[in-house]
Write a protein that holds these residues in place. Sequence first.
Motif, PDB file in Angstrom:
ATOM      1  N   MET A   1      50.804   2.194  42.330  1.00  0.00           N
ATOM      2  CA  MET A   1      50.400   3.292  41.557  1.00  0.00           C
ATOM      3  C   MET A   1      49.182   3.924  41.835  1.00  0.00           C
ATOM      4  N   SER A   2      49.213   5.267  41.861  1.00  0.00           N
ATOM      5  CA  SER A   2      47.939   6.144  42.016  1.00  0.00           C
ATOM      6  C   SER A   2      47.038   6.159  40.898  1.00  0.00           C
ATOM      7  N   SER A   3      45.787   6.137  41.118  1.00  0.00           N
ATOM      8  CA  SER A   3      44.797   6.568  39.995  1.00  0.00           C
ATOM      9  C   SER A   3      44.329   7.952  39.985  1.00  0.00           C
ATOM     10  N   PRO A   4      43.971   8.316  38.828  1.00  0.00           N
ATOM     11  CA  PRO A   4      43.562   9.739  38.741  1.00  0.00           C
ATOM     12  C   PRO A   4      42.319   9.744  39.306  1.00  0.00           C
ATOM     13  N   ASP A   5      41.823  11.069  39.411  1.00  0.00           N
ATOM     14  CA  ASP A   5      40.379  11.376  39.821  1.00  0.00           C
ATOM     15  C   ASP A   5      39.556  11.143  38.628  1.00  0.00           C
ATOM     16  N   ILE A   6      38.159  10.920  38.827  1.00  0.00           N
ATOM     17  CA  ILE A   6      37.342  10.910  37.753  1.00  0.00           C
ATOM     18  C   ILE A   6      36.279  11.946  37.606  1.00  0.00           C
ATOM     19  N   PRO A   7      36.797  13.271  36.942  1.00  0.00           N
ATOM     20  CA  PRO A   7      35.778  14.130  36.780  1.00  0.00           C
ATOM     21  C   PRO A   7      34.435  13.799  36.399  1.00  0.00           C
ATOM     22  N   GLN A   8      34.389  12.861  35.152  1.00  0.00           N
ATOM     23  CA  GLN A   8      32.917  12.570  34.860  1.00  0.00           C
ATOM     24  C   GLN A   8      33.474  11.167  33.898  1.00  0.00           C
ATOM     25  N   LYS A   9      32.156  10.306  34.201  1.00  0.00           N
ATOM     26  CA  LYS A   9      32.181   9.010  33.421  1.00  0.00           C
ATOM     27  C   LYS A   9      31.697   9.101  32.086  1.00  0.00           C
ATOM     28  N   ALA A  10      32.224   9.992  31.038  1.00  0.00           N
ATOM     29  CA  ALA A  10      31.750  10.237  29.840  1.00  0.00           C
ATOM     30  C   ALA A  10      32.814  11.293  29.265  1.00  0.00           C
ATOM     31  N   PRO A  11      33.070  11.099  28.106  1.00  0.00           N
ATOM     32  CA  PRO A  11      34.001  12.164  27.151  1.00  0.00           C
ATOM     33  C   PRO A  11      33.401  13.541  27.106  1.00  0.00           C
ATOM     34  N   TYR A  12      34.340  14.308  26.862  1.00  0.00           N
ATOM     35  CA  TYR A  12      34.209  15.702  26.774  1.00  0.00           C
ATOM     36  C   TYR A  12      34.312  16.182  25.216  1.00  0.00           C
ATOM     37  N   ALA A  13      33.128  16.688  24.757  1.00  0.00           N
ATOM     38  CA  ALA A  13      33.345  16.987  23.185  1.00  0.00           C
ATOM     39  C   ALA A  13      33.699  18.284  23.167  1.00  0.00           C
ATOM     40  N   VAL A  14      34.743  18.575  22.174  1.00  0.00           N
ATOM     41  CA  VAL A  14      35.237  19.847  22.157  1.00  0.00           C
ATOM     42  C   VAL A  14      35.820  20.004  20.467  1.00  0.00           C
ATOM     43  N   GLU A  15      35.507  21.105  20.313  1.00  0.00           N
ATOM     44  CA  GLU A  15      35.682  21.753  18.743  1.00  0.00           C
ATOM     45  C   GLU A  15      37.163  22.200  18.892  1.00  0.00           C
ATOM     46  N   VAL A  16      37.924  21.407  18.308  1.00  0.00           N
ATOM     47  CA  VAL A  16      39.621  21.790  18.204  1.00  0.00           C
ATOM     48  C   VAL A  16      39.813  22.555  17.034  1.00  0.00           C
ATOM     49  N   GLU A  17      40.810  23.268  17.343  1.00  0.00           N
ATOM     50  CA  GLU A  17      41.146  24.233  15.927  1.00  0.00           C
ATOM     51  C   GLU A  17      42.502  23.716  15.270  1.00  0.00           C
ATOM     52  N   ALA A  18      42.631  23.475  13.927  1.00  0.00           N
ATOM     53  CA  ALA A  18      43.824  22.833  13.213  1.00  0.00           C
ATOM     54  C   ALA A  18      45.171  23.693  13.605  1.00  0.00           C
ATOM     55  N   GLY A  19      45.988  22.948  14.098  1.00  0.00           N
ATOM     56  CA  GLY A  19      47.265  23.269  14.571  1.00  0.00           C
ATOM     57  C   GLY A  19      47.528  23.796  15.733  1.00  0.00           C
ATOM     58  N   LYS A  20      46.453  24.015  16.495  1.00  0.00           N
ATOM     59  CA  LYS A  20      46.558  24.230  18.097  1.00  0.00           C
ATOM     60  C   LYS A  20      46.819  23.117  18.800  1.00  0.00           C
ATOM     61  N   LYS A  21      47.745  23.619  19.995  1.00  0.00           N
ATOM     62  CA  LYS A  21      47.984  22.535  20.986  1.00  0.00           C
ATOM     63  C   LYS A  21      47.024  22.835  22.160  1.00  0.00           C
ATOM     64  N   TYR A  22      46.772  21.545  22.862  1.00  0.00           N
ATOM     65  CA  TYR A  22      45.789  21.323  23.842  1.00  0.00           C
ATOM     66  C   TYR A  22      46.564  20.556  24.836  1.00  0.00           C
ATOM     67  N   TRP A  23      46.322  20.765  26.172  1.00  0.00           N
ATOM     68  CA  TRP A  23      46.999  20.072  27.185  1.00  0.00           C
ATOM     69  C   TRP A  23      45.766  19.461  28.038  1.00  0.00           C
ATOM     70  N   TRP A  24      45.696  17.992  27.879  1.00  0.00           N
ATOM     71  CA  TRP A  24      44.691  17.286  28.345  1.00  0.00           C
ATOM     72  C   TRP A  24      45.055  16.918  30.002  1.00  0.00           C
ATOM     73  N   CYS A  25      43.946  17.255  30.848  1.00  0.00           N
ATOM     74  CA  CYS A  25      44.399  16.756  32.418  1.00  0.00           C
ATOM     75  C   CYS A  25      44.369  15.303  32.438  1.00  0.00           C
ATOM     76  N   ALA A  26      45.368  15.008  32.976  1.00  0.00           N
ATOM     77  CA  ALA A  26      45.558  13.314  33.525  1.00  0.00           C
ATOM     78  C   ALA A  26      45.218  13.070  34.702  1.00  0.00           C
ATOM     79  N   CYS A  27      45.248  14.215  35.486  1.00  0.00           N
ATOM     80  CA  CYS A  27      45.238  13.820  36.893  1.00  0.00           C
ATOM     81  C   CYS A  27      43.636  13.879  37.382  1.00  0.00           C
ATOM     82  N   GLY A  28      42.930  14.424  36.806  1.00  0.00           N
ATOM     83  CA  GLY A  28      41.569  14.364  37.154  1.00  0.00           C
ATOM     84  C   GLY A  28      41.050  15.385  37.934  1.00  0.00           C
ATOM     85  N   LYS A  29      42.090  16.439  38.414  1.00  0.00           N
ATOM     86  CA  LYS A  29      41.865  17.451  39.347  1.00  0.00           C
ATOM     87  C   LYS A  29      41.633  18.841  38.910  1.00  0.00           C
ATOM     88  N   SER A  30      41.838  19.025  37.533  1.00  0.00           N
ATOM     89  CA  SER A  30      41.483  20.367  36.932  1.00  0.00           C
ATOM     90  C   SER A  30      40.204  20.960  36.951  1.00  0.00           C
TER      91      SER A  30
END
Length: 79
Positions: free
Chosen positions: A1-30
């Motif tokens: 199984m391949s491993s995703p890239d690691i863009p950073q070894k810390a979370p990204y803090a994001v202010e999300v909006e109620a009801g809005k959809k987001y697509w989180w990058c799983a591959c690490g290449k975005s």
Amino acid sequence: MSSPDIPQKAPYAVEVEAGKKYWWCACGKSKTQPFCDGSHKGTPFAPVEYTAEKSEKVWFCGCKHSASKPLCDGSHKQC
Ligand code: FES
């Protein structure tokens, strides 16, 4: 199984909006972390959908190894 890239070894803090959809990058290449920009094409990864239940700050996984994707669970400490 391949491993995703690691863009950073810390979370990204994001202010999300109620009801809005987001697509989180799983591959690490975005280039628009923590969200998908289509760079996963040709990899075994696909983005993970996240719908905000309320407007708030959330912590998206930056190391791509969280067990509670797309949110951070502290796994970056082991990466
Ligand atoms: S660019 Fe990483 S999942 Fe789409």
